[in-house]
Enzyme design. Sequence first.
Site, PDB file in Angstrom:
ATOM      1  N   LYS A  58      33.643 -21.591  17.702  1.00  0.00           N
ATOM      2  CA  LYS A  58      33.852 -20.955  16.384  1.00  0.00           C
ATOM      3  C   LYS A  58      34.272 -21.970  15.339  1.00  0.00           C
ATOM      4  O   LYS A  58      34.976 -22.938  15.640  1.00  0.00           O
ATOM      5  CB  LYS A  58      34.947 -19.880  16.482  1.00  0.00           C
ATOM      6  CG  LYS A  58      34.833 -18.957  17.679  1.00  0.00           C
ATOM      7  CD  LYS A  58      35.829 -17.813  17.630  1.00  0.00           C
ATOM      8  CE  LYS A  58      35.866 -17.058  18.956  1.00  0.00           C
ATOM      9  NZ  LYS A  58      36.740 -17.658  19.965  1.00  0.00           N
ATOM     10  N   HIS A  70      35.127 -17.915  12.570  1.00  0.00           N
ATOM     11  CA  HIS A  70      36.298 -17.396  13.291  1.00  0.00           C
ATOM     12  C   HIS A  70      37.021 -16.279  12.520  1.00  0.00           C
ATOM     13  O   HIS A  70      37.409 -15.263  13.097  1.00  0.00           O
ATOM     14  CB  HIS A  70      37.260 -18.554  13.573  1.00  0.00           C
ATOM     15  CG  HIS A  70      38.153 -18.341  14.740  1.00  0.00           C
ATOM     16  ND1 HIS A  70      38.436 -19.331  15.648  1.00  0.00           N
ATOM     17  CD2 HIS A  70      38.853 -17.267  15.166  1.00  0.00           C
ATOM     18  CE1 HIS A  70      39.258 -18.869  16.577  1.00  0.00           C
ATOM     19  NE2 HIS A  70      39.529 -17.610  16.293  1.00  0.00           N
ATOM     20  N   TYR A  93      41.307 -23.685  19.391  1.00  0.00           N
ATOM     21  CA  TYR A  93      42.019 -23.500  20.663  1.00  0.00           C
ATOM     22  C   TYR A  93      42.436 -24.810  21.329  1.00  0.00           C
ATOM     23  O   TYR A  93      43.313 -24.824  22.180  1.00  0.00           O
ATOM     24  CB  TYR A  93      41.166 -22.720  21.679  1.00  0.00           C
ATOM     25  CG  TYR A  93      40.796 -21.317  21.269  1.00  0.00           C
ATOM     26  CD1 TYR A  93      41.395 -20.691  20.172  1.00  0.00           C
ATOM     27  CD2 TYR A  93      39.835 -20.604  21.968  1.00  0.00           C
ATOM     28  CE1 TYR A  93      41.031 -19.411  19.789  1.00  0.00           C
ATOM     29  CE2 TYR A  93      39.477 -19.319  21.600  1.00  0.00           C
ATOM     30  CZ  TYR A  93      40.075 -18.735  20.501  1.00  0.00           C
ATOM     31  OH  TYR A  93      39.724 -17.468  20.136  1.00  0.00           O
ATOM     32  N   ASP A 101      34.412 -18.285  26.137  1.00  0.00           N
ATOM     33  CA  ASP A 101      34.686 -18.157  24.702  1.00  0.00           C
ATOM     34  C   ASP A 101      35.731 -19.195  24.306  1.00  0.00           C
ATOM     35  O   ASP A 101      36.876 -19.123  24.753  1.00  0.00           O
ATOM     36  CB  ASP A 101      35.217 -16.746  24.406  1.00  0.00           C
ATOM     37  CG  ASP A 101      35.505 -16.571  22.929  1.00  0.00           C
ATOM     38  OD1 ASP A 101      34.543 -16.429  22.151  1.00  0.00           O
ATOM     39  OD2 ASP A 101      36.690 -16.608  22.536  1.00  0.00           O
TER      40      ASP A 101
HETATM   41  N1  NDP Z   1      38.338 -14.330  17.586  1.00  0.00           N
HETATM   42  C1  NDP Z   1      39.644 -14.264  17.521  1.00  0.00           C
HETATM   43  O1  NDP Z   1      40.262 -14.267  16.442  1.00  0.00           O
HETATM   44  C2  NDP Z   1      40.434 -14.176  18.777  1.00  0.00           C
HETATM   45  C3  NDP Z   1      39.788 -14.420  19.981  1.00  0.00           C
HETATM   46  N2  NDP Z   1      40.480 -14.344  21.178  1.00  0.00           N
HETATM   47  C4  NDP Z   1      39.700 -14.571  22.414  1.00  0.00           C
HETATM   48  O2  NDP Z   1      39.961 -13.495  23.330  1.00  0.00           O
HETATM   49  C5  NDP Z   1      40.464 -14.038  24.558  1.00  0.00           C
HETATM   50  C6  NDP Z   1      41.400 -13.076  25.266  1.00  0.00           C
HETATM   51  O3  NDP Z   1      42.453 -12.674  24.422  1.00  0.00           O
HETATM   52  P1  NDP Z   1      43.983 -12.938  24.752  1.00  0.00           P
HETATM   53  O4  NDP Z   1      44.713 -12.891  23.455  1.00  0.00           O
HETATM   54  O5  NDP Z   1      44.124 -14.122  25.617  1.00  0.00           O
HETATM   55  O6  NDP Z   1      44.453 -11.605  25.488  1.00  0.00           O
HETATM   56  P2  NDP Z   1      44.058 -10.753  26.799  1.00  0.00           P
HETATM   57  O7  NDP Z   1      44.003  -9.345  26.341  1.00  0.00           O
HETATM   58  O8  NDP Z   1      42.910 -11.331  27.513  1.00  0.00           O
HETATM   59  O9  NDP Z   1      45.372 -10.889  27.663  1.00  0.00           O
HETATM   60  C7  NDP Z   1      45.727 -12.050  28.316  1.00  0.00           C
HETATM   61  C8  NDP Z   1      47.049 -11.759  29.030  1.00  0.00           C
HETATM   62  O10 NDP Z   1      46.848 -10.761  30.023  1.00  0.00           O
HETATM   63  C9  NDP Z   1      47.248 -11.260  31.305  1.00  0.00           C
HETATM   64  N3  NDP Z   1      46.256 -10.781  32.272  1.00  0.00           N
HETATM   65  C10 NDP Z   1      44.943 -11.095  32.325  1.00  0.00           C
HETATM   66  N4  NDP Z   1      44.325 -10.434  33.313  1.00  0.00           N
HETATM   67  C11 NDP Z   1      45.272  -9.678  33.924  1.00  0.00           C
HETATM   68  C12 NDP Z   1      45.241  -8.777  35.023  1.00  0.00           C
HETATM   69  N5  NDP Z   1      44.130  -8.515  35.683  1.00  0.00           N
HETATM   70  N6  NDP Z   1      46.428  -8.185  35.382  1.00  0.00           N
HETATM   71  C13 NDP Z   1      47.574  -8.451  34.709  1.00  0.00           C
HETATM   72  N7  NDP Z   1      47.656  -9.285  33.654  1.00  0.00           N
HETATM   73  C14 NDP Z   1      46.512  -9.901  33.266  1.00  0.00           C
HETATM   74  C15 NDP Z   1      47.244 -12.764  31.171  1.00  0.00           C
HETATM   75  O11 NDP Z   1      48.220 -13.338  31.999  1.00  0.00           O
HETATM   76  P3  NDP Z   1      47.817 -14.434  33.131  1.00  0.00           P
HETATM   77  O12 NDP Z   1      47.103 -15.538  32.403  1.00  0.00           O
HETATM   78  O13 NDP Z   1      49.149 -14.834  33.686  1.00  0.00           O
HETATM   79  O14 NDP Z   1      46.959 -13.713  34.109  1.00  0.00           O
HETATM   80  C16 NDP Z   1      47.651 -12.958  29.709  1.00  0.00           C
HETATM   81  O15 NDP Z   1      49.058 -12.851  29.566  1.00  0.00           O
HETATM   82  C17 NDP Z   1      41.120 -15.344  24.116  1.00  0.00           C
HETATM   83  O16 NDP Z   1      41.387 -16.215  25.183  1.00  0.00           O
HETATM   84  C18 NDP Z   1      40.108 -15.860  23.122  1.00  0.00           C
HETATM   85  O17 NDP Z   1      39.008 -16.438  23.803  1.00  0.00           O
HETATM   86  C19 NDP Z   1      41.807 -14.005  21.182  1.00  0.00           C
HETATM   87  C20 NDP Z   1      42.488 -13.786  20.004  1.00  0.00           C
HETATM   88  C21 NDP Z   1      41.860 -13.861  18.708  1.00  0.00           C
HETATM   89  O1  LIG Z   2      43.114 -16.840  19.081  1.00  0.00           O
HETATM   90  C1  LIG Z   2      42.404 -16.808  18.074  1.00  0.00           C
HETATM   91  O2  LIG Z   2      41.169 -16.821  18.179  1.00  0.00           O
HETATM   92  C2  LIG Z   2      42.994 -16.750  16.735  1.00  0.00           C
HETATM   93  O3  LIG Z   2      42.265 -16.606  15.824  1.00  0.00           O
HETATM   94  C3  LIG Z   2      44.440 -16.859  16.428  1.00  0.00           C
HETATM   95  O4  LIG Z   2      44.722 -16.226  15.228  1.00  0.00           O
HETATM   96  C4  LIG Z   2      45.341 -16.305  17.456  1.00  0.00           C
HETATM   97  O5  LIG Z   2      44.985 -14.967  17.621  1.00  0.00           O
HETATM   98  C5  LIG Z   2      46.780 -16.459  17.157  1.00  0.00           C
HETATM   99  O6  LIG Z   2      47.526 -15.738  17.692  1.00  0.00           O
HETATM  100  C6  LIG Z   2      47.291 -17.503  16.252  1.00  0.00           C
HETATM  101  O7  LIG Z   2      48.686 -17.422  16.209  1.00  0.00           O
END
Ligand code: NDP
Ligand SMILES: O=C(O)C(=O)[C@@H](O)[C@H](O)C(=O)CO
Length: 281
Positions: free
Chosen positions: A74, A107, A49, A44
């Site tokens: 997105k 997005h 990003y 994703d």
């Molecule tokens: N459409 C949208 O608006 C959005 C989409 N997204 C998508 O969703 C994805 C994931 O969301 P994200 O916000 O990164 O949050 P997550 O809920 O995936 O959390 C990520 C965090 O959790 C930690 N982590 C991951 N796996 C483990 C584990 N098994 N044990 C302990 N800690 C863990 C990671 O640390 P570490 O890396 O050190 O393991 C990192 O700090 C994004 O990368 C993106 O692709 C996110 C936000 C908004």
């Molecule tokens: O991560 C994404 O996909 C977003 O849309 C952002 O809004 C993100 O969640 C963010 O934290 C921006 O500050």
Amino acid sequence: MNDTFRLSNGQKIPAVGFGTYKAADGEDAAVLSAAVDCGYRHFDTASFYGTERALGRALAECGLPRGEFFLTSKVWKTEMGYDNALRAFDASLARLGTDYLDLYLIHWPRPDLERSDWAALDLDTWRALEDLYEAGRVKAIGVSNFLPSHLEPLLASASVAPMVDQIEFHPGYTQQATLDYCAAHGIQVEAWSPIGRARLLSDPLLTEMAGRYGVSVAQICLRFALQKGVLPLPKSANPDRMAQNLDLFSFSLAEEDMAALDAMPRAGWSGEHPDRERVRP
Ligand SMILES: NC(=O)C1=CN([C@@H]2O[C@H](COP(=O)(O)OP(=O)(O)OC[C@H]3O[C@@H](n4cnc5c(N)ncnc54)[C@H](OP(=O)(O)O)[C@@H]3O)[C@@H](O)[C@H]2O)C=CC1
Ligand SMILES: O=C(O)C(=O)[C@@H](O)[C@H](O)C(=O)CO
């Protein structure tokens, strides 16, 4: 439970995807290459990003055929509108080094809260995605952060209905009304921040459950999503945690534990909401 979901148009999608937000810096593809080595085949990304180039590089370097992977990108808020979205799509393809996407999403809805014609902007952008889909340049199209109030006007005038809605979802923030609306309209929900951006890792209920099942808190969160029919997109920069986040099919949560997770008070919420400027959780 299957390791794939099927979208409303019949496309298969791997049931766990790798989130790439903040998973790469510039063209440094190390984390993404590690995710491919770990077995991730669904990624994703988004123009916002800055990880598309690194992902393209990791995929090119792994030597596996493009068809092995499911790639989502997105349209960002500043790329909305028909012509802008078409240009954004081409730019994403170029950065990824591919000639098609598996899934392309809007997005965020209503990117400019000051504009009175925000719904029209969503619809113009959607027309671009429909045309890309009809032209076979993307295998499925959808939205992200759309609530039922945003989906309704879209569905009312769409000629192709969205196949996916990617929303924030984790124990403590399940957006049940949006899940219900999507289920009623054949829209697959994907979970962003399925581990609550690590804010849930020390939650007492999740910790107790993880101990009882002999898995990690992250695995409880991800399995909870799968059993709710929601496709999780965890991000990790650590190969051991990446592997753990794919290891979700050797245990299942009992009904009473699912109910307890469903009933959790608000926790781990990012503070982001499509109808408001960012608010502190
Ligand atoms: N459409 C949208 O608006 C959005 C989409 N997204 C998508 O969703 C994805 C994931 O969301 P994200 O916000 O990164 O949050 P997550 O809920 O995936 O959390 C990520 C965090 O959790 C930690 N982590 C991951 N796996 C483990 C584990 N098994 N044990 C302990 N800690 C863990 C990671 O640390 P570490 O890396 O050190 O393991 C990192 O700090 C994004 O990368 C993106 O692709 C996110 C936000 C908004
Ligand atoms: O991560 C994404 O996909 C977003 O849309 C952002 O809004 C993100 O969640 C963010 O934290 C921006 O500050």
